[in-house]
Design an enzyme around this catalytic site. Structure first.
Site, short mmCIF file in Angstrom:
data_model
loop_
_atom_site.label_atom_id
_atom_site.label_comp_id
_atom_site.label_asym_id
_atom_site.label_seq_id
_atom_site.Cartn_x
_atom_site.Cartn_y
_atom_site.Cartn_z
N ASP A 1 -2.14 9.10 5.16
CA ASP A 1 -1.67 7.85 4.56
C ASP A 1 -0.77 7.15 5.59
O ASP A 1 0.40 7.50 5.75
CB ASP A 1 -0.90 8.16 3.26
N TYR B 1 10.74 -1.68 -9.64
CA TYR B 1 11.68 -0.65 -10.10
C TYR B 1 12.94 -1.27 -10.68
O TYR B 1 14.05 -0.95 -10.27
CB TYR B 1 12.03 0.30 -8.94
N TYR C 1 5.40 10.05 -0.53
CA TYR C 1 5.23 8.87 -1.40
C TYR C 1 3.89 8.22 -1.05
O TYR C 1 3.62 7.95 0.12
CB TYR C 1 6.38 7.86 -1.22
N LYS D 1 0.03 -2.60 4.06
CA LYS D 1 1.28 -3.22 4.51
C LYS D 1 1.12 -4.15 5.72
O LYS D 1 0.78 -5.32 5.54
CB LYS D 1 2.32 -2.14 4.80
N1 PMP Z 1 1.63 4.87 0.75
C1 PMP Z 1 2.74 4.73 1.47
C2 PMP Z 1 3.04 5.70 2.58
C3 PMP Z 1 3.63 3.68 1.19
O1 PMP Z 1 4.76 3.56 1.90
C4 PMP Z 1 3.30 2.78 0.15
C5 PMP Z 1 4.22 1.62 -0.22
N2 PMP Z 1 5.56 1.84 -0.11
C6 PMP Z 1 2.12 2.96 -0.57
C7 PMP Z 1 1.30 4.02 -0.23
C8 PMP Z 1 1.73 2.04 -1.69
O2 PMP Z 1 1.41 0.78 -1.21
P1 PMP Z 1 1.50 -0.50 -2.15
O3 PMP Z 1 2.93 -0.70 -2.49
O4 PMP Z 1 0.93 -1.61 -1.31
O5 PMP Z 1 0.65 -0.22 -3.34
#
Ligand code: PMP
Length: 433
Positions: A256, A25, A155, A285
């Site tokens: 998620d 970003y 998100y 993560k």
């Molecule tokens: N889902 C959630 C809840 C996240 O917090 C993130 C990353 N911030 C993602 C998906 C996307 O993961 P990545 O950055 O490894 O593509």
């Protein structure tokens, strides 16, 4: 720790970074291009900057580094695996680290999630989850079920299918409007982990399900903690009722847990707060303890069988680096390390220290809210913060944080001791009050 680059070389590297390298970003090659701090190494909870300063990583490298940096067991797992094979294609071939990791994930995630699809990153895990849901309904003879239902302030990643379910205002919808699939958005869950459920909380969501169930394939949501879309916490009762509504209206439930997975919210998986098992679960993560990029999408037997009994007979996805052995080996070591240790006590200690340490900010008239859940501490300011001077002030106090907008927050490594957490809190208080 190794010797940092000489000051002249450091300066060159920073200039080259600004000239050629795109950061998350961020702008490149313009006046807006951010000047990044050069990191030399990291060990334990500390990041060693090339300029000689040391800082506690209060971000755990964006929710990832649970066990800190250079953990001997994780280092060892990587070295050992690299001496066997660093990568092998996953089509037609398999390997012990992937198989054992899959078995472990099936064992520790909510009951019923028996199938594991590995991929490269969180966003891809979300793409895979969405694809699973669409392919499932296609094979059930319901190809009209193509839409998703989600909540505002969510998100789920930066790729296109993931972007289309991110918050329509905070996210990037306006820029990519013409290219994004259109989905249904309900109001964000009412704020507050402790909040008692009120009858109207899910009214709008239920109405959307009633009216559009024939076109909705799945609900996708971050359980309990909405991360990058606002660092909001909501009540387990909301999640539980949403899960029930999905059953009632024949819609799949995608959780998620890319940010919340592996203990961060105080439960191993945030779904456990509501005692639910999703149809599809996304992990990423902290899966590898922050060492490598690896993600997993798990699903239950119903979804897997539905997909495989359909027209295609197979699930239509297969990344080149699927189940990379190095990443699987380090993930296995990280998960075992977490489970063997007393992570609950560590998270509870961090939670208590954050509650006490951030309390003074509640009195500040610049602060809108202070909220803590598990090993997550959030300070929401009334106005957006000036990121660069704030980061510099925190760094001067030996703490690395990455604020965004009005939010200044920490999710420290679980190996932090009380003194580390106190230091993070004290720096936040001194810089924000
Ligand atoms: N889902 C959630 C809840 C996240 O917090 C993130 C990353 N911030 C993602 C998906 C996307 O993961 P990545 O950055 O490894 O593509």
């Amino acid at each position: 720790m190794p010797n940092p680059a000489q000051p002249q070389r450091q300066q060159q590297l920073i200039e080259l970074d600004q000239k050629h390298v795109w950061h998350p970003y961020s702008a490149t090659g313009t006046d807006q291009a951010e000047t990044c701090y050069l990191v030399d190494s990291a060990e334990g909870v500390h990041i060693q900057l090339a300029d000689g300063r040391q800082a506690i990583d209060g971000m755990s490298s964006w929710w990832c580094a649970l066990h800190g940096y250079q953990h001997p067991m994780l280092d060892q797992a990587l070295i050992q695996q690299s001496q066997k094979m660093s990568h092998i294609m996953f089509g037609g071939l398999s390997h012990q680290p992937a198989i054992e990791l899959a078995q472990l994930l099936v064992d520790i995630t909510p009951k019923g999630l028996n199938k594991v699809f590995f991929s490269d990153s969180g966003s891809v895990a979300v793409e895979v989850a969405i694809k699973m849901a669409l392919q499932y309904w296609h094979s059930q003879g319901q190809p009209k079920k193509q839409k998703l239902l989600t909540v505002k302030n969510g998100y789920h990643g930066d790729t296109f299918a993931a972007m289309a379910v991110c918050d329509p205002v905070n996210g990037m919808h306006h820029l990519f409007q013409q290219s994004l699939s259109q989905h249904f958005f309900a109001e964000a869950p009412p704020a507050g982990f402790e909040r008692q459920r009120q009858s109207q909380d899910l009214e709008q969501l239920e109405l959307l399900l009633q009216q559009h169930q024939h076109e909705i394939a799945a609900v996708i949501i971050e359980p309990i903690v909405q991360g990058a879309g606002g660092m909001r916490f909501y009540a387990p009762a909301y999640l539980k009722q949403l899960h029930q509504l999905c059953r009632q209206y024949h819609v799949l439930f995608i959780a998620d847990e890319i940010a919340t997975g592996f203990g961060r919210s105080g439960k191993l998986f945030a779904c456990e707060h509501a005692a639910i098992s999703p149809d599809i679960l996304c992990l990423g993560k902290a899966l590898t303890g922050g060492y490598m990029t690896l993600a997993a999408t798990l699903c239950n037997d119903k979804v897997a069988a539905g997909i495989c009994q359909g027209e295609a007979g197979v699930f239509m996805h297969g990344p080149t680096f699927m189940a990379n052995p190095l990443a699987c080996a380090v993930a296995l070591a990280s998960c075992r390390l977490l489970l063997q240790g007393d992570w609950q006590a560590k998270v509870a200690m961090i939670e208590q220290q954050l509650i006490t340490g951030l309390a003074p900010l509640k009195k500040s008239n610049k602060v809108a809210d202070v909220r803590i859940l598990g090993a997550i501490g959030v300070v929401e300011m009334k106005q957006a913060v000036a990121k660069a001077p704030l980061q510099e002030s925190l760094l001067e106090q030996g703490v690395w944080l990455r604020p965004f907008g009005k939010l200044v927050y920490t999710m420290p490594p679980f190996i932090c001791d009380q003194a580390n957490i106190n230091k993070i809190c004290a720096a936040m208080v001194a810089s924000l009050a």
